[in-house]
Scaffold this motif. Sequence first.
Motif, PDB file in Angstrom:
ATOM      1  N   GLN A  20      -4.643 -13.650  22.778  1.00 38.34           N
ATOM      2  CA  GLN A  20      -5.360 -12.620  23.520  1.00 38.34           C
ATOM      3  C   GLN A  20      -4.612 -11.295  23.422  1.00 38.34           C
ATOM      4  OE1 GLN A  20      -5.913 -13.971  27.551  1.00 38.34           O
ATOM      5  NE2 GLN A  20      -7.617 -15.305  26.996  1.00 38.34           N
ATOM      6  N   LYS A  21      -5.356 -10.206  23.373  1.00 38.99           N
ATOM      7  CA  LYS A  21      -4.754  -8.878  23.345  1.00 38.99           C
ATOM      8  C   LYS A  21      -5.760  -7.876  23.872  1.00 38.99           C
ATOM      9  CE  LYS A  21      -1.835  -7.631  20.157  1.00 38.99           C
ATOM     10  NZ  LYS A  21      -0.658  -7.078  20.864  1.00 38.99           N
ATOM     11  N   SER A  22      -5.251  -6.918  24.636  1.00 39.76           N
ATOM     12  CA  SER A  22      -6.078  -5.808  25.095  1.00 39.76           C
ATOM     13  C   SER A  22      -5.921  -4.648  24.126  1.00 39.76           C
ATOM     14  CB  SER A  22      -5.656  -5.375  26.503  1.00 39.76           C
ATOM     15  OG  SER A  22      -6.394  -4.241  26.919  1.00 39.76           O
TER      16      SER A  22
ATOM     17  N   ALA B  58     -11.014  -6.570  25.321  1.00 40.59           N
ATOM     18  CA  ALA B  58     -10.144  -7.739  25.196  1.00 40.59           C
ATOM     19  C   ALA B  58     -10.511  -8.500  23.937  1.00 40.59           C
ATOM     20  CB  ALA B  58     -10.297  -8.632  26.417  1.00 40.59           C
TER      21      ALA B  58
ATOM     22  N   GLN C 186     -10.112 -11.912  21.872  1.00 38.11           N
ATOM     23  CA  GLN C 186      -9.787 -13.327  22.072  1.00 38.11           C
ATOM     24  C   GLN C 186      -9.968 -14.049  20.742  1.00 38.11           C
ATOM     25  OE1 GLN C 186     -12.480 -14.312  25.337  1.00 38.11           O
ATOM     26  NE2 GLN C 186     -10.768 -14.094  26.781  1.00 38.11           N
TER      27      GLN C 186
ATOM     28  N   THR D  20      -9.029 -17.469  18.239  1.00 41.11           N
ATOM     29  CA  THR D  20      -8.650 -18.882  18.228  1.00 41.11           C
ATOM     30  C   THR D  20      -8.388 -19.307  16.797  1.00 41.11           C
ATOM     31  OG1 THR D  20     -10.047 -19.328  20.160  1.00 41.11           O
ATOM     32  CG2 THR D  20      -9.321 -21.220  18.863  1.00 41.11           C
TER      33      THR D  20
END
Length: 381
Positions: free
Chosen positions: A343-345, A292, A294, A296
């Motif tokens: 967020q991205k998998s 994952a 994450q 910002t």
Amino acid sequence: MAEPFKNLINPATARHAALHLRRHWRGFDAPRFEALVSEGLDALEFKARALRWADALQATLPDDFDRACGLIEAALAPPLAIDADGEPVGLQGALHPEGIAGWALWGTGEWVARQGQAQPERALQCLHAITQRFTGEFAIRPFIHQQPEAVWPVLQRWTRDPSAHVRRLASEGSRPRLPWGLRLQALVIDPSPTLPLLRALQDDPSAYVRRSVANHLNDIAKDHPGLVAEWVREHRARAGAQREALLRHASRGLIKAGHAPTLAAWGLSQGLQGEATLAIAPARVAVGGAVALQATLRSNARAPQTLVVDYAVHHVKANGASAPKVFKGWKLELAPGEVRALQKSHSLREVTTRRLYPGRHAVDLLVNGVAVASAAFELTA
């Protein structure tokens, strides 16, 4: 398990084509054609099956090229329809009751390319008919390679053809690096002969045609990025929504690669005004798993920022070195003072085009093509 794509060319396809060819020439040796196509077919991959089909036609059609083309044209199904959005309505591999269409015509086009070099005008006429039932994009490339002076005026005329299939062929058939097709090395070096075609077709009413133009420009961008950046800059002026979408699709590879002139053409030349962080979990993962990401973004600008946010994974190679591959992320508008979490998998399953090796994989967060944050994970076997 899904049926292998190659099986779209099969004994039933050959039997169906032979039936329609024999309807228009009683002398056509249908049993021989079917036997030549079908022998050892299970061992052949898709393109090899198309070439086998061309061999069978060469052995069974009349020696007179014009007569043979006339037979093929007579045996064709009606042209495939185009829907209200300008997209083709195909048979998805089904056999057309009224004639030959679909994947049977890949090998038929290969026969035209082999046998028609001495009569290019007649060959192109046959491909004009074939492309309306399948595509002539593979078959036309040997003519462009060997006899460009005969082909370019025809392609220019085809940009005004009533059929969207034919207009698309003018762009798709002349792409420098068409997948599965003969590479047109002269156009890899100098794509200028195709630019008038693209200029004529980029506002085509059919999305089918415009998508080909975008892919053609993306081909050119691999060898002449500056040319495509300038094309975007020039043709974005007063562009409507359809052309804007085409130009964005055409320059997608350059945007992901952070090509500065292309980013400038899209108004994305300025990097992030603010701060960015990137975290990856878990820190250790096996091949076949996923991590994952994450991210910002924090703006310290006084005006909104248009940002293209991608990420580059530095894949470990067999020799222990690493090479980055850029993956598409987000396109967003960051307001003044805004903090945005993303967020991205990211899958770590192997695919046919990418083998994964254990080791430390660095990941860069890219904003408008510039790395603004980094993290890493350990990939295990």
